[in-house]
Design a protein around this motif. Structure first.
Motif, PDB file in Angstrom:
ATOM      1  N   VAL A 225       0.827  -1.207   0.000  1.00 49.32           N
ATOM      2  CA  VAL A 225       0.000   0.000   0.000  1.00 49.32           C
ATOM      3  C   VAL A 225       0.860   1.255   0.000  1.00 49.32           C
ATOM      4  CG1 VAL A 225      -1.689   1.332   1.306  1.00 49.32           C
ATOM      5  CG2 VAL A 225      -1.960  -1.145   1.079  1.00 49.32           C
ATOM      6  N   ASN A 226       1.860   1.307   0.886  1.00 52.04           N
ATOM      7  CA  ASN A 226       2.733   2.482   0.923  1.00 52.04           C
ATOM      8  C   ASN A 226       3.544   2.615  -0.358  1.00 52.04           C
ATOM      9  OD1 ASN A 226       1.869   3.221   3.486  1.00 52.04           O
ATOM     10  ND2 ASN A 226       3.518   2.128   4.532  1.00 52.04           N
ATOM     11  N   LEU A 228       2.661   1.682  -3.314  1.00 47.74           N
ATOM     12  CA  LEU A 228       1.792   2.134  -4.390  1.00 47.74           C
ATOM     13  C   LEU A 228       1.441   3.613  -4.276  1.00 47.74           C
ATOM     14  CD1 LEU A 228      -0.590  -0.932  -4.660  1.00 47.74           C
ATOM     15  CD2 LEU A 228       1.052  -0.166  -6.366  1.00 47.74           C
ATOM     16  N   SER A 229       1.655   4.182  -3.099  1.00 40.67           N
ATOM     17  CA  SER A 229       1.419   5.609  -2.910  1.00 40.67           C
ATOM     18  C   SER A 229       2.652   6.432  -3.273  1.00 40.67           C
ATOM     19  CB  SER A 229       1.038   5.891  -1.448  1.00 40.67           C
ATOM     20  OG  SER A 229      -0.153   5.197  -1.105  1.00 40.67           O
ATOM     21  N   SER A 230       3.752   5.756  -3.541  1.00 45.20           N
ATOM     22  CA  SER A 230       4.995   6.446  -3.865  1.00 45.20           C
ATOM     23  C   SER A 230       4.942   7.060  -5.256  1.00 45.20           C
ATOM     24  CB  SER A 230       6.171   5.458  -3.796  1.00 45.20           C
ATOM     25  OG  SER A 230       7.313   5.984  -4.436  1.00 45.20           O
ATOM     26  N   PRO A 231       5.402   8.303  -5.409  1.00 48.09           N
ATOM     27  CA  PRO A 231       5.472   8.916  -6.745  1.00 48.09           C
ATOM     28  C   PRO A 231       6.300   8.093  -7.722  1.00 48.09           C
ATOM     29  CG  PRO A 231       5.793  10.570  -5.041  1.00 48.09           C
ATOM     30  CD  PRO A 231       5.818   9.235  -4.352  1.00 48.09           C
ATOM     31  N   GLN A 234       4.052   5.503  -9.106  1.00 49.18           N
ATOM     32  CA  GLN A 234       2.927   6.148  -9.770  1.00 49.18           C
ATOM     33  C   GLN A 234       3.319   6.774 -11.107  1.00 49.18           C
ATOM     34  OE1 GLN A 234      -0.254   6.441  -9.150  1.00 49.18           O
ATOM     35  NE2 GLN A 234      -0.520   5.648  -7.099  1.00 49.18           N
ATOM     36  N   ARG A 262      -4.472   1.419  -8.500  1.00 51.99           N
ATOM     37  CA  ARG A 262      -3.612   2.320  -7.738  1.00 51.99           C
ATOM     38  C   ARG A 262      -2.465   2.837  -8.602  1.00 51.99           C
ATOM     39  NH1 ARG A 262      -3.865   2.163  -2.105  1.00 51.99           N
ATOM     40  NH2 ARG A 262      -2.244   3.754  -2.235  1.00 51.99           N
ATOM     41  N   ALA A 265      -3.715   5.749 -10.741  1.00 52.17           N
ATOM     42  CA  ALA A 265      -4.424   6.856 -10.105  1.00 52.17           C
ATOM     43  C   ALA A 265      -3.870   8.226 -10.465  1.00 52.17           C
ATOM     44  CB  ALA A 265      -4.414   6.668  -8.589  1.00 52.17           C
ATOM     45  N   LEU A 266      -2.553   8.353 -10.526  1.00 50.34           N
ATOM     46  CA  LEU A 266      -1.942   9.663 -10.769  1.00 50.34           C
ATOM     47  C   LEU A 266      -1.366   9.816 -12.164  1.00 50.34           C
ATOM     48  CD1 LEU A 266      -0.105  10.271  -7.359  1.00 50.34           C
ATOM     49  CD2 LEU A 266      -2.383  10.999  -8.054  1.00 50.34           C
TER      50      LEU A 266
END
Length: 335
Positions: A225-226, A228-231, A234, A262, A265-266
């Motif tokens: 999860v963390n 996948l939140s990384s730029p 992304q 995920r 997303a960006l």
């Protein structure tokens, strides 16, 4: 569907020799473009076949005695060769990738396939002056985290040495991971990109592409999860997700689709122009008509050739055909 991504399902779409990319605005076909994928030997005119694989012994910073297999590139221009690191799944070994490794080598790439700690022939770890055996059944979260911070780092050091020997271009690094290996791959990609830069230039930011086979959202306490939140994941990496779509493994398909969502997303919306959309496409979801998951997908005789072709085409499009100049590299120790 994610905005800059493609879903490829063999239950309804024929993806032969290239991923059929279905977007909300356009259908884009990822076809070969004068890459090494057009020359399956990786070196036109060479009839003797690729070099034989080599068994190598590596030691991690925490003392793991790790075994891996290295498939040198057969390319006449090895400084252009894509290095591919293949990470097996839980209770598997590097042997799970034998056919895929040969297939990628024949396409001109340099492949390294380790046995991660507690698996295959990587079960001995140095404790002082003695070696102790890792009990796979007793491995906890720390052991899986060490696969990221220790095992893959040791393999990267080996690849840096091969880069400096002119055998490959580490700037084009691709990591392939199946189930557990996919979790390790995603977390290590973030780890690699977060490495502090050297005063002499470069240290990390080498992995440019991921192939994730049945990626779970977490494994034995190790979450993605963390990551996948990384730029980094992304926006910086090209990603191909492969998963079985038949009934019986809905959990794996659901996880893969969540990971895919995920990742997208960006990412920016694809251009409306089909040629531009095709040129910039960097996220793909390959849903296979099989109930198998993880590295077992590679054992499906009806799909093994197709999966290899899809992965090879992804690597050709996102790495071989992209500009990542080779350079001599130094380590943090000044090697």
């Amino acid at each position: 569907m994610s905005r800059n991504a493609a879903i490829c399902s063999r239950s309804s779409i024929d993806c032969r020799l290239g991923l059929l990319l279905c977007c909300a605005v356009a259908i884009v076909c990822l076809a070969p473009r004068n890459s090494r994928a057009d020359d399956p030997t990786g070196a036109a005119g060479k009839a003797e076949g690729p070099p034989k694989p080599k068994t190598i012994q590596l030691e991690t910073n925490d003392g793991l005695q790790m075994e891996a297999t290295y498939y040198p590139s057969p390319s006449e221009n090895p400084k252009d060769a894509v290095p591919i690191l293949m990470l097996h799944g839980w209770k598997g070994s590097g042997a799970d990738y034998e056919k895929l490794a040969f297939d990628m080598q024949k396409q001109g790439h340099a492949v390294v396939v380790p046995d991660l700690r507690g698996h295959g022939k990587s079960t001995q770890i140095r404790a002082g002056t003695e070696l102790r055996t890792i009990d796979q059944a007793l491995m906890g979260k720390a052991g899986f985290e060490a696969m990221v911070t220790q095992d893959v780092e040791a393999v990267k050091k080996f690849l840096l040495e091969r880069n400096n020997a002119g055998e490959l271009n580490i700037e084009k690094l691709c990591v392939i991971g199946a189930d557990m290996g996919a979790v390790v791959a995603m977390n290590w990609a973030v780890h690699d990109w977060a490495a502090p830069k050297l005063l002499t230039g470069k240290q990390g930011q080498d992995v440019k592409a991921l192939v994730l086979i049945s990626p779970p959202l977490n494994f034995h306490g190790i979450s993605v999860v963390n990551a996948l939140s990384s730029p980094t994941l992304q926006t910086e990496l090209s990603v191909l997700i492969v998963v079985g779509g038949d009934k019986g493994n809905k959990g794996a398909l659901d996880d893969a689709q969540r990971v895919y969502k995920r990742f997208g997303a960006l990412r920016p919306k694809p251009p409306t122009d089909p040629d531009e959309a095709r040129k910039r496409q960097d996220l793909f979801l390959d849903i296979l008509k099989t109930s198998l998951q993880g590295a077992k997908i590679l054992d499906d005789r009806k799909l093994e050739t197709q999966v290899s072709a899809d992965i090879g085409q992804f690597i050709a499009w996102r790495l071989v055909d992209q500009r990542f100049p080779w350079s001599m590299r130094k380590s943090a120790l000044g090697d």
